[in-house]
Design an enzyme around this catalytic site. Structure first.
Site, PDB file in Angstrom:
ATOM      1  CB  CYS A  50     -26.294 -13.704 -23.771  1.00  0.00           C
ATOM      2  SG  CYS A  50     -25.725 -15.230 -24.374  1.00  0.00           S
ATOM      3  NE  ARG A 127     -23.406 -15.088 -29.275  1.00  0.00           N
ATOM      4  CZ  ARG A 127     -23.679 -14.972 -27.896  1.00  0.00           C
ATOM      5  NH1 ARG A 127     -24.760 -14.620 -27.397  1.00  0.00           N
ATOM      6  NH2 ARG A 127     -22.770 -15.137 -26.812  1.00  0.00           N
TER       7      ARG A 127
END
Length: 214
Positions: A50, A127
């Site tokens: 991330c 995601r």
């Protein structure tokens, strides 16, 4: 096997409305009316994949802005956690995160956008990336597994393709980039097909497959 049904938003329909706290105060989808928006979720703050994605989005933020597009991150973490992570990215990587991150502890936004996939995790958003147009219509979405990061360059390319299609009423081929030839809609009549095949305006392989330069 789980029988849980994931509700997903649908392309070319209004994106789900939301209002949630963020690192830049309360944000709503309606705040972005009149601009393109890329809303993207990540599984958790202070995680390595991330972090690479947020750094990439941050470095590309000026390019998105030049295309009239805002960025908005989200995870099921608190605003305090987001702020600490943003400060950590600045301290450790010398990168400022110039866009807000939504606090979605209630999971309301994540559920509305189908970001929770029980097969991946029950309490973390996968995601997910959503491109929303200036009218609030969902135009594209992509889901990635937790183990693999997204390509920010692909979202820049896709945004450019969407904007070009809207402006010129055309389609774009695989891997299209600005400056490449575009695909024109197939001929609707025999007369139009015959004219198109003999026209110097188009590069036609057959009547249904024609390209042109903009």
């Amino acid at each position: 096997m789980s029988n849980t049904t994931i509700g997903l938003p649908r392309l070319n329909e209004p994106a789900p409305e939301f209002t949630a706290p963020s690192t830049d105060g309360q944000k709503s989808l309606s705040d972005y009316k009149g601009k393109w928006l890329i809303l993207f979720s990540h599984p958790a703050d202070f995680t390595p994949v991330c972090t690479t994605e947020f750094i990439a989005f941050a470095k590309a933020s000026d390019k998105f802005a030049s295309m009239g597009c805002d960025l908005l991150g989200l995870s099921i973490d608190s605003t305090h956690s987001h702020i600490a992570w943003m400060r950590n990215i600045k301290e450790k990587f010398n990168v400022d995160i110039p866009f807000p991150i939504l606090d979605d502890l209630t999971m309301n936004v994540a559920n509305a956008y189908g970001m929770i996939h029980p097969g991946a995790a029950d309490t973390s958003a996968v995601r997910a990336t959503f491109i929303i147009d200036p009218q609030g219509i969902l135009r594209a979405m992509a889901y990635y597994p937790m183990s693999n990061g997204r390509s920010v360059d692909e979202f820049l390319r896709l945004l450019s393709a969407l904007q070009t299609s809207d402006e010129h009423a055309i389609a774009t081929p695989e891997g299209w980039k600005k400056g490449d030839k575009v695909i024109v809609p197939p001929a609707k009549t025999l007369e139009e097909a015959n004219k198109r095949m003999s026209s110097s305006q188009y590069e036609c392989t057959d009547f249904y497959f024609c390209k042109k330069s903009l």
